[in-house]
Design a protein around this motif. Structure first.
Motif, PDB file in Angstrom:
ATOM      1  N   ARG A 122       5.838   1.958   5.892  1.00 56.77           N
ATOM      2  CA  ARG A 122       5.561   2.348   4.366  1.00 56.77           C
ATOM      3  C   ARG A 122       5.002   0.498   3.943  1.00 56.77           C
ATOM      4  NH1 ARG A 122       6.499   3.811  -1.403  1.00 56.77           N
ATOM      5  NH2 ARG A 122       5.946   2.005  -1.980  1.00 56.77           N
ATOM      6  N   SER A 123       5.619  -0.829   3.961  1.00 56.02           N
ATOM      7  CA  SER A 123       4.927  -1.718   4.363  1.00 56.02           C
ATOM      8  C   SER A 123       4.059  -2.311   5.532  1.00 56.02           C
ATOM      9  CB  SER A 123       6.270  -2.557   3.949  1.00 56.02           C
ATOM     10  OG  SER A 123       6.910  -2.568   5.605  1.00 56.02           O
ATOM     11  N   LEU A 165       1.186  -0.675   5.131  1.00 56.68           N
ATOM     12  CA  LEU A 165       0.312  -1.721   3.897  1.00 56.68           C
ATOM     13  C   LEU A 165       0.412  -3.238   3.945  1.00 56.68           C
ATOM     14  CD1 LEU A 165      -0.124  -1.002   0.430  1.00 56.68           C
ATOM     15  CD2 LEU A 165       1.694  -3.002   0.157  1.00 56.68           C
ATOM     16  N   TYR A 183      -4.452   2.087  -3.810  1.00 58.57           N
ATOM     17  CA  TYR A 183      -4.263   2.628  -4.436  1.00 58.57           C
ATOM     18  C   TYR A 183      -2.921   3.630  -4.481  1.00 58.57           C
ATOM     19  CZ  TYR A 183      -4.628   4.103  -9.323  1.00 58.57           C
ATOM     20  OH  TYR A 183      -3.956   4.512 -10.337  1.00 58.57           O
ATOM     21  N   LYS A 197       0.111   2.687  -2.709  1.00 56.74           N
ATOM     22  CA  LYS A 197       1.379   1.654  -3.751  1.00 56.74           C
ATOM     23  C   LYS A 197       2.073   2.583  -5.269  1.00 56.74           C
ATOM     24  CE  LYS A 197      -0.204  -2.842  -3.641  1.00 56.74           C
ATOM     25  NZ  LYS A 197      -1.164  -4.005  -3.651  1.00 56.74           N
ATOM     26  N   LYS A 198       0.888   3.919  -5.477  1.00 54.51           N
ATOM     27  CA  LYS A 198       1.221   4.560  -6.490  1.00 54.51           C
ATOM     28  C   LYS A 198       2.533   5.892  -5.405  1.00 54.51           C
ATOM     29  CE  LYS A 198      -1.606   7.942  -8.362  1.00 54.51           C
ATOM     30  NZ  LYS A 198      -2.683   8.490  -8.688  1.00 54.51           N
TER      31      LYS A 198
END
Ligand SMILES: [Zn+2]
Length: 110
Positions: free
Chosen positions: A43-44, A47, A104, A107-108
């Motif tokens: 995920r990072s 991102l 968005y 991050k949610k």
């Protein structure tokens, strides 16, 4: 029971499943902590990819706006460059909005 991202394909699977329904990844072969670590890492990475895409979209937008307002003259490609700039600005603005939305959503998620 928790829902995790499959380390193999990134889709949502139950952490109790032995294999991923989507790609057949052997989830049982990894303990839940290493799975959680993997999905956090994934995920990072995603991102930071999205953030650099967003930066690129902003740069293209600025370049497009600049090309739109700059006086390129009336010879050769000159009269066409503002149109190209306008299209570029429009496309990069939409791209920016899509990337924003994806950041968005990412991050949610937990
Ligand atoms: Zn999978």
């Amino acid at each position: 029971m928790a829902i995790i991202s499959c380390p193999g394909c990134g889709k949502k699977v139950s952490d109790k499943a032995a294999t991923c329904d989507h790609c057949g990844f052997m989830l049982g072969a990894h303990d839940s902590e290493s799975l959680a670590r993997k999905s956090r890492l994934q995920r990072s990475q995603q991102l930071s990819r999205l953030v650099s895409q967003q930066m690129l979209a902003i740069l293209l937008f600025i370049a497009g706006i600049g090309a739109f307002f700059y006086d390129w003259g009336t010879t050769g490609m000159g009269p066409w460059i503002p149109y190209i700039g306008g299209v570029l600005a429009a496309i990069s603005f939409i791209w920016y909005l899509i990337t924003r939305g994806r950041i968005y959503i990412l991050k949610k998620q937990r």
